[in-house]
Design a protein around this motif. Structure first.
Motif, PDB file in Angstrom:
ATOM      1  N   ASN A 123      22.472  80.220 -35.073  1.00 53.00           N
ATOM      2  CA  ASN A 123      23.222  78.908 -35.166  1.00 53.00           C
ATOM      3  C   ASN A 123      24.750  79.361 -35.841  1.00 53.00           C
TER       4      ASN A 123
ATOM      5  N   SER B 255      19.740  67.363 -37.290  1.00 50.84           N
ATOM      6  CA  SER B 255      19.492  68.655 -36.658  1.00 50.84           C
ATOM      7  C   SER B 255      19.841  69.794 -37.623  1.00 50.84           C
TER       8      SER B 255
ATOM      9  N   GLU C  53      18.966  70.777 -29.998  1.00 48.81           N
ATOM     10  CA  GLU C  53      17.941  71.423 -30.701  1.00 48.81           C
ATOM     11  C   GLU C  53      16.743  71.157 -29.861  1.00 48.81           C
TER      12      GLU C  53
ATOM     13  N   ASP D  32      19.746  75.343 -29.765  1.00 45.05           N
ATOM     14  CA  ASP D  32      19.203  75.845 -30.798  1.00 45.05           C
ATOM     15  C   ASP D  32      17.614  75.694 -30.282  1.00 45.05           C
TER      16      ASP D  32
END
Ligand SMILES: Cc1ncc(COP(=O)(O)O)c(C=O)c1O
Length: 349
Positions: free
Chosen positions: A72, A92, A147, A180
């Motif tokens: 990330n 997140s 995500e 992600d």
């Protein structure tokens, strides 16, 4: 922090799917891994894993990294300049669980969207990124992060059409996009859509080996050849370049071969857990919200319930005053789920 004291029965650790220990087969793969100097591109097992992930996500190249957090952080760094805005869901992982990394490593601001189950809509992205024409004052919305599945959102799976919708708005706004995929393979197993379909249209996407896949270390970030070449610089800069990392990559390869389809068992165990919790007076959950391996339910006062469970050998996580999270994984079988339920019935009434 106080150490947990387990009673004399096998503990049931539902704290997170990060709690898995390598299986005997995985340990054997680790022991037999061919290795070399990873920083110089000479570790054959790392190279094989990177190629495998690039193919899996249908991106040009991939880079092995020690953690998903680094995937990330490097993703954000790659796509932004200091002062830019990163648009993502309020709960997140980069927003609440990476130690302020986006600000520290990339100098960016977070533009948080209030999602539902960790997901948001194209209209919300449009709303969050609207700027007057030729505005010299506002920070530039430069990157959209999504995500899949949503961790704090309860393991929800973004439908492919919803991904396309938010990607479309980001593209119209000239923004980059980052996926992600800490639990992307859970989404694949739950939805039936391939990893490549989920990752399609994102500039960078990654998967983690240390969650449901059961490996002890490692994640892989994928993107264009150019992005991954640049990512190597940040990997070096952040101290993430490794040496004989094939021992870790071997676990990742083993996990992709052996631990993907079995995620369905974790999802089934989570479903059973949710349905039974819904029957307990004093606990509240809609089982329909449980799509993968994360179960979040409500009680009146979570901390004492979690402490009582722990004294009975069942570990769950306080997820706010009145919320508890339980995550199923490779090291928790159906008998473990039944034991967790027994303990919950005793404690919550
Ligand atoms: C959604 C999500 N993203 C990123 C991460 C970070 O992964 P890692 O623990 O490999 O740094 C996690 C870890 O729990 C996560 O749940």
């Amino acid at each position: 922090m106080a150490m947990a004291v387990w009673p004399a029965v096998d503990p049931v650790n539902l704290h997170s799917d990060t709690q898995t220990r390598p299986t005997p087969g995985m340990r054997q793969a680790i022991a037999e891994a061919e290795v070399g100097d990873e920083q110089r591109g000479l570790d054959p097992t790392v190279n094989a894993l990177q190629e495998r992930v690039a193919e899996l996500l249908d991106h040009e190249a991939a880079l092995f990294l020690p953690t998903g957090t680094m995937c990330n952080q490097i993703g954000i760094r790659l796509h932004t300049r200091p002062g830019d805005q990163v648009v993502l869901e309020r709960f997140s992982h980069p927003a609440i669980a990476e130690g302020g990394g986006p600000a520290a490593h990339s100098g960016v601001m977070i533009q948080a969207i209030d999602g539902e189950g960790g997901m948001f809509t194209g209209a919300q992205v449009a709303e969050a990124t609207i700027r007057p024409t030729a505005d010299r004052y506002s920070p530039r919305p430069r990157l959209l992060c999504v995500e899949q599945t949503t961790n704090y959102g309860g393991g929800r799976v973004w439908p492919i059409e919803r991904l396309r919708e938010v990607l479309g708005v980001a593209r119209e706004r000239g923004m980059r996009t980052h996926l992600d995929g800490a639990r992307l393979m859970n989404a694949v197993v739950a939805s039936g859509a391939s990893a490549a379909e989920h990752a399609s249209g994102f500039d960078t996407a990654w998967i983690d080996f240390t969650k449901g896949l059961g490996a002890p270390i490692g994640a892989c970030l994928a993107g264009s050849e150019g992005a991954i070449e640049e990512a190597w610089r940040y990997k070096q800069m952040m101290g993430g370049a490794l040496r004989q990392a094939g021992i870790a990559a071997a676990a990742g390869l083993y996990a992709l071969d052996n631990h993907v389809e079995r995620l369905a068992e974790d999802h089934e165990n989570a479903r059973v857990l949710a349905e039974e919790i819904a029957q307990i007076e004093g606990a509240r959950i809609d089982p329909a919200d449980v799509e993968t391996n994360i179960v979040i339910f409500e009680v009146d006062d979570a901390p004492p319930v979690v402490a009582e469970l722990l004294s009975r050998g069942v570990e769950m996580t306080v997820f706010g005053e009145g919320r508890i999270r339980a995550v199923t994984h490779l090291d928790v079988d159906r008998a473990g789920v039944e034991r967790a339920l027994e303990a919950l019935r005793e404690v919550v009434c």
